[in-house]
Design a protein around this motif. Structure first.
Motif, PDB file in Angstrom:
ATOM      1  N   THR A  69      23.708  26.886 109.225  1.00  0.00           N
ATOM      2  CA  THR A  69      24.350  26.066 108.183  1.00  0.00           C
ATOM      3  C   THR A  69      23.241  25.273 107.470  1.00  0.00           C
ATOM      4  O   THR A  69      22.199  24.529 108.110  1.00  0.00           O
ATOM      5  CB  THR A  69      25.196  25.115 108.841  1.00  0.00           C
ATOM      6  OG1 THR A  69      26.082  25.831 109.579  1.00  0.00           O
ATOM      7  CG2 THR A  69      25.996  24.012 107.854  1.00  0.00           C
ATOM      8  N   ILE A  70      23.299  25.199 106.223  1.00  0.00           N
ATOM      9  CA  ILE A  70      22.356  24.541 105.445  1.00  0.00           C
ATOM     10  C   ILE A  70      22.999  23.794 104.455  1.00  0.00           C
ATOM     11  O   ILE A  70      23.917  24.205 103.675  1.00  0.00           O
ATOM     12  CB  ILE A  70      21.420  25.619 104.068  1.00  0.00           C
ATOM     13  CG1 ILE A  70      21.021  26.714 105.050  1.00  0.00           C
ATOM     14  CG2 ILE A  70      20.413  24.776 103.554  1.00  0.00           C
ATOM     15  CD1 ILE A  70      20.342  27.782 104.326  1.00  0.00           C
ATOM     16  N   LYS A  71      22.930  22.166 104.851  1.00  0.00           N
ATOM     17  CA  LYS A  71      23.651  21.333 104.171  1.00  0.00           C
ATOM     18  C   LYS A  71      22.945  20.975 102.456  1.00  0.00           C
ATOM     19  O   LYS A  71      21.931  20.493 102.629  1.00  0.00           O
ATOM     20  CB  LYS A  71      23.891  20.063 104.985  1.00  0.00           C
ATOM     21  CG  LYS A  71      25.103  20.330 105.860  1.00  0.00           C
ATOM     22  CD  LYS A  71      25.334  19.035 106.339  1.00  0.00           C
ATOM     23  CE  LYS A  71      26.249  19.372 107.635  1.00  0.00           C
ATOM     24  NZ  LYS A  71      26.541  18.119 108.531  1.00  0.00           N
ATOM     25  N   VAL A  72      23.690  20.718 101.723  1.00  0.00           N
ATOM     26  CA  VAL A  72      23.246  20.701 100.257  1.00  0.00           C
ATOM     27  C   VAL A  72      24.015  19.736  99.823  1.00  0.00           C
ATOM     28  O   VAL A  72      25.307  19.608  99.871  1.00  0.00           O
ATOM     29  CB  VAL A  72      23.004  21.943  99.398  1.00  0.00           C
ATOM     30  CG1 VAL A  72      22.305  21.345  98.088  1.00  0.00           C
ATOM     31  CG2 VAL A  72      22.479  22.902 100.037  1.00  0.00           C
ATOM     32  N   ASP A  73      23.296  18.606  99.319  1.00  0.00           N
ATOM     33  CA  ASP A  73      24.233  17.405  98.555  1.00  0.00           C
ATOM     34  C   ASP A  73      23.338  16.949  97.381  1.00  0.00           C
ATOM     35  O   ASP A  73      22.215  17.275  97.388  1.00  0.00           O
ATOM     36  CB  ASP A  73      24.773  16.250  99.552  1.00  0.00           C
ATOM     37  CG  ASP A  73      25.928  15.591  99.093  1.00  0.00           C
ATOM     38  OD1 ASP A  73      26.392  15.756  97.731  1.00  0.00           O
ATOM     39  OD2 ASP A  73      26.492  14.894 100.056  1.00  0.00           O
ATOM     40  N   GLY A  74      24.264  16.223  96.514  1.00  0.00           N
ATOM     41  CA  GLY A  74      23.539  15.763  95.232  1.00  0.00           C
ATOM     42  C   GLY A  74      23.913  15.734  94.163  1.00  0.00           C
ATOM     43  O   GLY A  74      25.297  15.382  94.191  1.00  0.00           O
ATOM     44  N   SER A  75      23.112  15.585  93.053  1.00  0.00           N
ATOM     45  CA  SER A  75      23.709  15.696  91.908  1.00  0.00           C
ATOM     46  C   SER A  75      24.793  16.530  91.254  1.00  0.00           C
ATOM     47  O   SER A  75      24.979  17.912  92.031  1.00  0.00           O
ATOM     48  CB  SER A  75      22.474  15.877  90.827  1.00  0.00           C
ATOM     49  OG  SER A  75      22.978  16.202  89.562  1.00  0.00           O
ATOM     50  N   ILE A  98      26.544  27.649 103.506  1.00  0.00           N
ATOM     51  CA  ILE A  98      26.031  26.372 102.832  1.00  0.00           C
ATOM     52  C   ILE A  98      26.890  25.836 101.996  1.00  0.00           C
ATOM     53  O   ILE A  98      27.499  25.958 101.190  1.00  0.00           O
ATOM     54  CB  ILE A  98      25.103  27.254 101.915  1.00  0.00           C
ATOM     55  CG1 ILE A  98      24.121  28.241 102.220  1.00  0.00           C
ATOM     56  CG2 ILE A  98      24.220  26.231 100.862  1.00  0.00           C
ATOM     57  CD1 ILE A  98      23.383  29.223 101.182  1.00  0.00           C
ATOM     58  N   PRO A  99      27.325  24.508 102.602  1.00  0.00           N
ATOM     59  CA  PRO A  99      28.273  23.719 101.907  1.00  0.00           C
ATOM     60  C   PRO A  99      27.326  22.992 100.886  1.00  0.00           C
ATOM     61  O   PRO A  99      26.496  22.396 101.292  1.00  0.00           O
ATOM     62  CB  PRO A  99      28.931  22.824 103.024  1.00  0.00           C
ATOM     63  CG  PRO A  99      27.882  22.728 104.093  1.00  0.00           C
ATOM     64  CD  PRO A  99      27.091  24.125 104.043  1.00  0.00           C
ATOM     65  N   VAL A 100      28.023  22.844  99.871  1.00  0.00           N
ATOM     66  CA  VAL A 100      27.457  22.011  98.654  1.00  0.00           C
ATOM     67  C   VAL A 100      28.035  20.844  98.265  1.00  0.00           C
ATOM     68  O   VAL A 100      29.462  21.082  97.841  1.00  0.00           O
ATOM     69  CB  VAL A 100      27.251  22.981  97.469  1.00  0.00           C
ATOM     70  CG1 VAL A 100      26.324  22.202  96.496  1.00  0.00           C
ATOM     71  CG2 VAL A 100      26.360  24.281  97.793  1.00  0.00           C
ATOM     72  N   GLY A 101      27.670  19.583  98.480  1.00  0.00           N
ATOM     73  CA  GLY A 101      28.532  18.380  98.001  1.00  0.00           C
ATOM     74  C   GLY A 101      28.065  17.967  96.673  1.00  0.00           C
ATOM     75  O   GLY A 101      27.048  18.696  96.091  1.00  0.00           O
ATOM     76  N   GLU A 102      28.739  16.941  96.220  1.00  0.00           N
ATOM     77  CA  GLU A 102      28.240  16.320  94.753  1.00  0.00           C
ATOM     78  C   GLU A 102      28.414  14.725  94.789  1.00  0.00           C
ATOM     79  O   GLU A 102      29.016  14.212  94.468  1.00  0.00           O
ATOM     80  CB  GLU A 102      29.007  16.818  93.718  1.00  0.00           C
ATOM     81  CG  GLU A 102      30.477  16.843  93.981  1.00  0.00           C
ATOM     82  CD  GLU A 102      31.529  16.903  92.724  1.00  0.00           C
ATOM     83  OE1 GLU A 102      30.951  16.731  91.679  1.00  0.00           O
ATOM     84  OE2 GLU A 102      32.539  17.065  92.934  1.00  0.00           O
ATOM     85  N   SER A 103      27.730  14.211  95.796  1.00  0.00           N
ATOM     86  CA  SER A 103      27.754  12.669  95.952  1.00  0.00           C
ATOM     87  C   SER A 103      26.757  12.231  94.728  1.00  0.00           C
ATOM     88  O   SER A 103      26.801  10.957  94.801  1.00  0.00           O
ATOM     89  CB  SER A 103      27.023  12.534  97.237  1.00  0.00           C
ATOM     90  OG  SER A 103      27.566  12.966  98.316  1.00  0.00           O
ATOM     91  N   GLY A 104      26.351  12.807  93.850  1.00  0.00           N
ATOM     92  CA  GLY A 104      25.430  12.099  92.789  1.00  0.00           C
ATOM     93  C   GLY A 104      24.067  12.231  93.361  1.00  0.00           C
ATOM     94  O   GLY A 104      23.809  12.332  94.490  1.00  0.00           O
TER      95      GLY A 104
END
Lengths: 346, 304
Positions: A69-75, A98-104
């Motif tokens: 699992t590759i966690k990605v978050d950000g813009s 690969i879950p992609v988040g969008e916390s900014g």
């Protein structure tokens, strides 16, 4: 009252529930199952026979099957790019999740710098404060610039008296404490019509970048404008209001060219229209920007993370195109590849 | 009160028909009041109707089986589904119910049946629960992030999400269950105790079964609130693009509100249509849960 004491506390809630129920009953049978009828489904299936399948080349078998699992978050601006990359990568390596988040951008670095994510998406470079936290937690990282974006200043198509705006005029409109109420206040040649402003909220990287580029300091802006974290709200606001002006990332303009008019921006060297070529070439200044990913070096040691970042970089053109962004120019692309190669070989 | 009035009408005569003279109904004030009541009801129904029509019209073309069978796609929104989000929301609800139902109901039993209401500690607890029920959901998100995910090291999986939502709805469930327990007539308890039953036997065999309709209705409505919450999950950093189903309690997951929020802010129109379709799914789940609440209430209703 002794009849219905049990119900007393719930009466309002139950009332809502029963209204909802009645409405559901008369508001067209069962929407979920009725979608199954052949007429409904025939259209979407035309575009692709098997759902997620695209016409990408068949998987080139790697040495070993990757998983993890590759966690990605950000813009949230970079989100479409990374999710496209993640989806394409998954077609080749179905066991890598690969879950992609969008916390900014800021929210992403906050998680990244305590080691909770493997890759951070960013619509601006990491700032010194954030870098300090990363350092404190021994999180080392690399910065890859993956796409270009141009913050686009748009007006309603009915605004026909202006096609090019200088950065000074923009500052006059958007600066903190600005008293511009009508177009006339900005430039005496423009009509005395009220100007209505739409822009992103303060959590947005676009807001940070725009305020820095136009008003000279990040976060400094007038506050009496319609703000929304959802850029579509700005699109709708500007296209529905004859005297409106707003700004957001280029892809929102590209999708809505019919209902918006983009202004050329004069940063001191003449009017430049926001377009893929001008942004790539750097002429669209000062509102052109780059978008980044920050993989953690520790995570890059894992084969799946390294494979994903490598895939992302090697397929950057198709990722950028599918996500609707402005691709890197040749020089930027070479730099990107060199940087990655140095990293993996060294 | 409108619900209980109509409810009574099905089984017995309307209380007003019996109790009041018809003549009063014709007075202008009485009529004006009626019109006002109807207008208030109409406002609610009108906006709900507008909302439902809009999402149905917008999302109609995407309300197909692919929505349930396909995973999210960033490339092909026309055929993308929301399987992971639908499953995520269902798991989240199940876990939340598992955590907060027993805790909430037992806490309510303690407060109603065992605790001495004159003691300060108990009054303080009571006051706190009532205040907690009014705390904005974002605050619970921060609590979940700081204490559950980071402090206790539960990570960012389903379990943390479910525990956070449990904390969010727990006060509501306690308050609803207490109301239901309090509504059980004292004569029942006294009768049971007089026959030699212990306190626990009384609670278990008399009070609880009689309070089930109230507890169930309150709990399901509280859970309906939890399933639609986006704010605490956003704070927890629940990912918006998760094209795989969660397989364990600590797996990354996503939920319907998060996916709705994300796809509504995409530039391309196809995503917004998808967003409307997912809203319809969420509304359908909510309506199902509310229906269940009504059915349970009617099924177990007891009258004294």
């Amino acid at each position: 009252m002794n009849l219905s004491t049990t119900r007393r506390g719930f009466a309002p809630a139950v009332a809502v529930a029963s209204i909802a129920l009645v409405l559901a009953a008369c508001g067209s049978g069962d929407p979920v199952t009725s979608g199954n009828d052949p007429i409904e489904t025939s259209e979407p299936t035309e575009t692709s026979a098997n759902g997620g399948g695209t016409t990408t080349p068949p998987p080139e078998d790697g040495p070993a099957e990757l998983s993890g699992t590759i966690k990605v978050d950000g813009s949230s601006t970079v989100f479409p790019l990374t999710s496209v990359a993640a989806e394409l990568f998954r077609q080749e390596h179905p066991d890598v999740r690969i879950p992609v988040g969008e916390s900014g951008t800021g929210g992403g670095f906050e998680k990244f710098c305590v080691g909770e994510t493997a890759i951070s998406d960013a619509s601006r470079p990491i700032d010194p404060e954030e870098a300090k936290i990363c350092k404190k937690n021994d999180v080392t990282y690399d910065e890859f610039s993956i796409a270009n974006d141009g913050i686009t200043v748009v007006v309603n198509p009915a605004v026909d008296f202006v096609s090019c705006i200088t950065t000074d005029e923009l500052q006059k409109i958007w600066d903190k404490g600005s008293e511009v109420d009508s177009w006339n206040d900005v430039n005496p040649d423009w009509p005395d019509e009220e100007i209505s402003l739409y822009g992103p909220g303060t959590d947005s990287g676009t807001f940070d970048f725009f305020t820095e580029a136009i008003n000279g300091e990040e976060g400094i802006s007038r506050t009496d404008y319609q703000s929304s974290e959802n850029d579509n709200v700005i699109v709708q606001g500007v296209s529905g209001d004859e005297n409106a002006m707003g700004y957001f990332g280029y892809s929102y303009y590209a999708e809505n060219q019919d209902s918006l008019k983009a202004l050329e921006v004069d940063g001191g060297e003449g009017c430049v229209a926001p377009a893929p070529e001008t942004v790539q070439g750097g002429e669209y200044s000062p509102l052109g920007r780059q978008l980044f990913i920050y993989p953690s070096q520790a995570e890059l040691q894992k084969p799946e993370v390294q494979a994903f970042v490598e895939f992302y970089i090697q397929n950057i053109d198709s990722v950028v195109e599918k996500a609707g962004f402005i691709p890197l120019n040749e020089q930027q692309k070479q730099e990107l590849e060199q940087k990655f190669q140095q990293l993996t070989s060294g | 009160m409108s619900a209980s009035t109509t409810e009574v009408a099905t089984s017995a005569a309307r209380p007003f028909d019996v109790a009041t003279g018809r003549a009063h109904d014709r007075s202008p004030k009485e009529r004006a009041f009626r019109v006002m009541l109807l207008a208030c009801l109409a406002v609610g129904i009108f906006f709900l109707g507008v909302l439902l029509t809009r999402v149905l019209v917008d999302g109609w073309s995407r309300l197909d089986s692919q929505l349930f069978t396909e995973q999210a796609s960033a490339i092909l929104p026309e055929t993308a589904g929301a399987q992971a989000a639908i499953l995520g929301s269902i798991y989240l609800m199940g876990l939340t119910a598992m955590f907060c139902l027993p805790t909430g109901v037992l806490a309510a039993i303690y407060l109603e049946e065992y605790a001495d209401p004159t003691k300060r500690v108990n009054r303080l607890i009571e006051l706190n629960i009532q205040n907690l029920a009014a705390v904005p959901s974002v605050v619970y998100g921060i609590l979940g992030l700081g204490i559950l995910a980071r402090g206790f090291g539960f990570g960012f999986g389903l379990i943390t999400g479910a525990l956070t939502l449990s904390l969010l709805v727990l006060p509501v469930i306690i308050i609803a269950s207490r109301e239901a327990i309090r509504a059980v007539p004292d004569s029942i308890r006294q009768g049971s105790l007089a026959l030699g039953a212990t306190r626990w036997q009384t609670v278990q065999r008399q009070v609880l079964p009689a309070a089930v309709p109230g507890i169930a209705t309150g709990s399901i409505l509280a859970l309906s609130r939890a399933i639609g919450e986006a704010a605490p999950l956003v704070i927890l950093g629940v990912a918006a693009f998760v094209p795989f189903n969660p397989e364990s309690l600590t797996d990354p997951f996503t939920a319907l509100p998060i996916v709705i929020y994300r796809s509504a802010s995409e530039p391309s129109a196809d995503f917004r249509i998808l967003s409307s379709a997912i809203i319809v799914v969420l509304l359908a789940v909510l309506l199902l849960m509310n229906t269940a609440a009504i059915l349970i209430r009617n099924r177990f209703q007891k009258r004294w």
